[in-house]
Design an enzyme around this catalytic site. Sequence first.
Site, PDB file in Angstrom:
ATOM      1  CB  CYS A   1      40.787  85.779  89.858  1.00 47.68           C
ATOM      2  SG  CYS A   1      40.761  87.398  89.049  1.00 47.68           S
TER       3      CYS A   1
ATOM      4  CG  HIS B   1      36.193  86.424  91.700  1.00 48.58           C
ATOM      5  ND1 HIS B   1      37.206  86.030  92.548  1.00 48.58           N
ATOM      6  CD2 HIS B   1      36.737  87.377  90.892  1.00 48.58           C
ATOM      7  CE1 HIS B   1      38.299  86.713  92.285  1.00 48.58           C
ATOM      8  NE2 HIS B   1      38.043  87.539  91.274  1.00 48.58           N
TER       9      HIS B   1
END
Length: 504
Positions: free
Chosen positions: A339, A443
């Site tokens: 991310c 994630h």
Amino acid sequence: MNDRKPLHPLMLAGTGSDVGKSIIATAFCRIFLQDGYSPAPFKAQNMALNSYATPEGLEIGRAQAVQAEACRLACHTDMNPLLLKPQSDHTSQVVLNGRPIGNRDAYDYFRKEGREELRHAVCEAYDRLSARFNPIVMEGAGSISELNLRGSDLVNLPMARHAGADVFLVGDIDRGGVFASVYGSIALQQEEDRRMIKGIIINKFRGDLRLFEEGRRILEDICHVPVLGVVPYYKDIHVDEEDSVDLAAKSMHAAQGKVNVAVVLVRHLSNFTDFNVLERDPRVHLFYTSNTDDLKHADIIIIPGSKSTVTDLYELRRNGVAQAVVRAYRDGATVLGICGGYQMMGMEVCDPMHLEGDIERIPGLGLLPVSTTIHEGKTTRQTRFHLAGKEDDGWLEGYEIHSGSTVLTDDSAAADATPLTVNEQGETDGCRVSSSCMGTYIHGILDNEAFINSLLAPFAERMKTSGSPFDIHAFKEQQYDRLADHVRAHIDMNKVYQILSEDD
């Protein structure tokens, strides 16, 4: 909902922050499930950087996603309708029913103007949830005796009043002052609210429980509320935490005989639960660090997600960590960005609208031929994917929560780059330039055995004596049951059921 006699909703309220409300609520979720009920968690307002994406692609606090998992339910925004994600010491992003509605200064947020609209929204979410599940295991926030915030409180006793909940007050004996904090928390309530407090739970006790028998009697005498149990402190039960309060304690040097994985400790680290599986994999020694010397000894360096990518990238460049990561990669370490960490690994991060601060453009680490632009809006979704070029490994699972878009740069290095993953819709994600340099927006990618095995493959010789891969799903189920057994053994559940079943 099953055919058992419905129970009242219950709220785990606290004498303060970090007294263990979330973990006790998680335990009750699993206990009620074990006992044949259909429980669901609820927290009207949560403040946390560690969030999760629902199946609908909306955002809630990680603690309620964990509690839903303990109930064996898919998480839903009704379980946490209001989420505050801190962006600085004074401002937070406000997420309502899973969608960002803007950034708010703390002073403005806690003023009474506009609070009734938020109160209406969280009450509606509770009503929808309670129509489907029973009992609702509610969680308060912080202390229930913040008198200056009583008029604007959405999450503690005003929410319990709306739900008609029985309130169990949780106090932390480990930090000291438990008598004053419990008694004061009750004494400071208005009479209407004081009547809702039906039980006291003392949490994090260390030592011989018999030493607190007189303490229980004293508390009951002065508070006129039964002590439902004294829950001992534990270290051998592993359930996802609400926030990264103890990551510094996990900072340690490299170890011999295992694959050493260093997670770069950035200031605004988010979704730290990405690393729970690796932390418990017997083949791996995982540690958190912002020390440049530690990074020299890492086999794998992971740059994690961040709620403030530009600010954290600026700090990594200022303190020399960015340069240390690049040197470690050139010396043979694997580097993975997740991310915000993926964004930092690129050539640049641009913020033309100043959404994260005054810096419009900052050079990245230059490890991936990508450029990121921060923009309004947010991608939130659960995703099924496979590793690009490794379709035979089957479908993996994860979730995305990010702002900004990342694209390949227009240079020769980009021609050699490949996507890291491909999802069910055929959309690609991430960037990979070699088996030792890659980034992704996903994630939870490290919860998948196939990806971990791929990441650790270059170190196969070292892992021969380090144990087998880690089954995260079986482990979580075991830990929820162990947590339930621990709390059940130390709380009078007969008394709890009596309270929750009494006629109003």
